[in-house]
Design a protein around this motif. Structure first.
Motif, PDB file in Angstrom:
ATOM      1  N   HIS A 124      40.690  66.520  77.723  1.00 57.02           N
ATOM      2  CA  HIS A 124      39.437  66.120  78.375  1.00 57.02           C
ATOM      3  C   HIS A 124      38.754  67.323  79.020  1.00 57.02           C
ATOM      4  CE1 HIS A 124      39.640  61.557  78.480  1.00 57.02           C
ATOM      5  NE2 HIS A 124      40.721  61.917  77.813  1.00 57.02           N
ATOM      6  N   THR A 126      35.321  68.268  81.506  1.00 58.48           N
ATOM      7  CA  THR A 126      34.166  67.869  82.315  1.00 58.48           C
ATOM      8  C   THR A 126      33.405  69.118  82.743  1.00 58.48           C
ATOM      9  OG1 THR A 126      35.208  65.861  83.143  1.00 58.48           O
ATOM     10  CG2 THR A 126      33.427  66.761  84.476  1.00 58.48           C
ATOM     11  N   HIS A 160      33.031  64.854  78.855  1.00 52.97           N
ATOM     12  CA  HIS A 160      32.327  64.015  79.828  1.00 52.97           C
ATOM     13  C   HIS A 160      31.027  64.678  80.267  1.00 52.97           C
ATOM     14  CE1 HIS A 160      35.965  61.520  80.495  1.00 52.97           C
ATOM     15  NE2 HIS A 160      36.580  62.623  80.165  1.00 52.97           N
ATOM     16  N   VAL A 163      30.166  65.510  86.976  1.00 53.73           N
ATOM     17  CA  VAL A 163      30.209  64.470  88.003  1.00 53.73           C
ATOM     18  C   VAL A 163      28.862  64.476  88.746  1.00 53.73           C
ATOM     19  CG1 VAL A 163      32.738  64.572  88.243  1.00 53.73           C
ATOM     20  CG2 VAL A 163      31.312  65.848  89.814  1.00 53.73           C
ATOM     21  N   ARG A 213      40.277  61.238  87.759  1.00 58.19           N
ATOM     22  CA  ARG A 213      40.176  59.841  87.252  1.00 58.19           C
ATOM     23  C   ARG A 213      39.583  59.815  85.854  1.00 58.19           C
ATOM     24  NH1 ARG A 213      38.636  58.557  92.716  1.00 58.19           N
ATOM     25  NH2 ARG A 213      36.464  58.997  92.208  1.00 58.19           N
ATOM     26  N   LEU A 214      38.471  60.548  85.681  1.00 58.40           N
ATOM     27  CA  LEU A 214      37.800  60.546  84.367  1.00 58.40           C
ATOM     28  C   LEU A 214      38.722  61.057  83.265  1.00 58.40           C
ATOM     29  CD1 LEU A 214      34.368  61.924  85.613  1.00 58.40           C
ATOM     30  CD2 LEU A 214      34.696  59.692  84.527  1.00 58.40           C
ATOM     31  N   HIS A 215      39.592  61.997  83.620  1.00 65.51           N
ATOM     32  CA  HIS A 215      40.486  62.585  82.613  1.00 65.51           C
ATOM     33  C   HIS A 215      41.726  61.727  82.368  1.00 65.51           C
ATOM     34  CE1 HIS A 215      38.788  66.986  82.933  1.00 65.51           C
ATOM     35  NE2 HIS A 215      37.851  66.073  82.774  1.00 65.51           N
TER      36      HIS A 215
END
Ligand code: SUG
Length: 424
Positions: A124, A126, A160, A163, A213-215
């Protein structure tokens, strides 16, 4: 679980043709002290390329990311400005921001969680929103566009959005990963700063939590640590100015974290094999560590199994730091070798060897090969830099239509040679 083909690939940012010293980063002492100097974009880019070649010669995998489109006319238009406004002293920093080559510091491009650490088994990424500094806040969408091409394989990667901008995120510069080896599952450590000091705390805890969290990171293998406010006040605007990790090793200054023992213990709970190589303030003061960028080193695992530290010349040439490094190399600790590199043009803006690279653990076969380096491609890139990158930029040239034209042409020439015109 172990993924056999995963390797660490360092993606260095190619220094852009508009590289200049505008003193835009409050709290970055190198950048603010060099404000107004004449920059040398061609030498800067060749220094960066030489570092990449030196790392390839060590047997390491090397990739690169490209300069972003500069000057960014859209950034200026959004502020109701044009290049001509550079004549007004109060507008000069904003025009300079539109020219910034700051995307070269790819440690701030994104946070990367390798596949063995994530819930869905993909790597992942971001992009960092970089909202604390206006000249850096313009980077992430263009960075994302590039990552989307380099890491397009959706079976291997998940990309992603940054943020949301209310929480500052500066990417991998405040992220460390501990693991038995790069392809094994790791423990990810996020280092955040608390606001309220003399200089901005650029990494917020909320942004770090959002990225984790996203990962899809497992909470028991994720650690959040507060940076020492005194280190931020002393000029450590990112954690990678005072610590670096690789494999089982944390190489850190004694004053890097707000609660030193608590930080080591929190990592050890999640990763019991942790080996801390701590540099005491009595041997290298915090000020000397920041001035010489000892910790903004690349701590690399060599093919023979040993670890080496790729340090800036500024560290190697410091009596105090050299004394420490000589003792370290003759000791029996995990870091056996030290390799000095010359990235002085980047260093003068507060970017050392580690700032210039983004670490991605991946199977190279899943990465778009146009972003992977070999000697022939390094020769191609060097030839474009030698022809098109300005030899020097004086502060008064920022805003000049003639120089803007040269900068645009230089980037376009590189994209064409690398068959990446889609980024134009
Ligand atoms: O964000 N310098 C960068 C240096 C980034 C270093 N990165 C890491 N530590 N990972 C910054 O402060 C200076 C640009 C100027 O002032 O013109 C600058 O943006």
């Amino acid at each position: 679980m172990k993924h056999a083909k995963l390797q660490e690939i360092n993606f260095d940012g190619i220094v852009g043709p508009s590289h200049n010293y505008a003193g835009l980063s409050l709290g970055n002492l190198a950048a603010t002290s060099h404000a107004g100097d004449i920059s040398h974009p061609r030498a800067a880019a060749l220094q960066g390329l030489a570092k990449m070649r030196a790392n390839m010669a060590l047997g390491l995998q090397q990739g690169f990311l490209l300069p972003l489109p500069r000057p960014n006319e859209g950034f200026l238009a959004g502020l109701g400005l044009t290049q001509d406004d550079a004549v007004e002293p109060e507008n000069r920093p904003l025009v300079a921001a539109a020219w910034s080559a700051s995307a070269m510091w790819t440690a701030n491009a994104a946070t990367v969680s390798p596949a063995p650490d994530t819930a869905d088994g993909r790597c992942h990424l971001t992009p960092a929103n970089l909202v604390t500094m206006p000249h850096r806040a313009q980077e992430w969408r263009d960075t994302k566009a590039q990552l989307a091409i380099a890491f397009a394989d959706e079976a291997a990667f998940a990309l992603h959005d940054a943020v949301p901008p209310f929480f500052g995120d500066e990417g991998a510069a405040n992220h460390m990963r501990f693991c038995a080896d790069h392809s094994a599952s790791g423990v990810e450590v996020f280092v955040f700063g608390r606001p309220g000091g003399a200089f901005p705390a650029r990494q917020s805890l909320q942004a770090s939590r959002a990225v984790a969290r996203l990962h899809g990171l497992a909470p028991e293998r994720t650690v959040f640590i507060e940076q020492n406010p005194f280190a931020i006040a002393a000029g450590a605007f990112h954690n990678d100015v005072v610590s670096v990790a690789n494999g089982r090793v944390l190489f850190t200054h004694e004053e890097a974290f707000a609660d030193r023992e608590g930080a080591y213990e929190a990592i050890r709970v999640a990763f019991p094999e942790l080996q801390v190589v701590e540099v005491p303030s009595s041997e290298v003061s915090l000020a000397e560590a920041i001035a010489t960028y000892l910790f903004n080193a690349q701590l690399v695992s060599l093919p023979d199994g040993n670890m080496a530290l790729v340090v800036p010349m500024e560290s190697w040439n410091s009596t105090a730091v050299r004394g420490f490094l000589d003792r370290m190399m003759s000791g029996d600790g995990p870091i056996g070798g030290v390799i000095p590199v010359d990235v002085t043009q980047s260093m003068a803006n507060g970017g050392g060897p580690a700032c210039l690279r983004l670490r991605v653990v991946a199977d190279p076969a899943t990465v778009d090969p146009r972003f992977l380096l070999d000697e022939a491609k390094a020769d191609t890139i060097a030839s474009v830099i030698e022809v098109h990158w300005p030899e020097s930029i004086e502060p008064a040239q920022i805003g000049s239509a003639e120089l803007a034209g040269k900068v645009v042409t230089a980037r376009a020439a590189l994209l064409e040679k690398l068959d990446l015109d889609q980024l134009a």
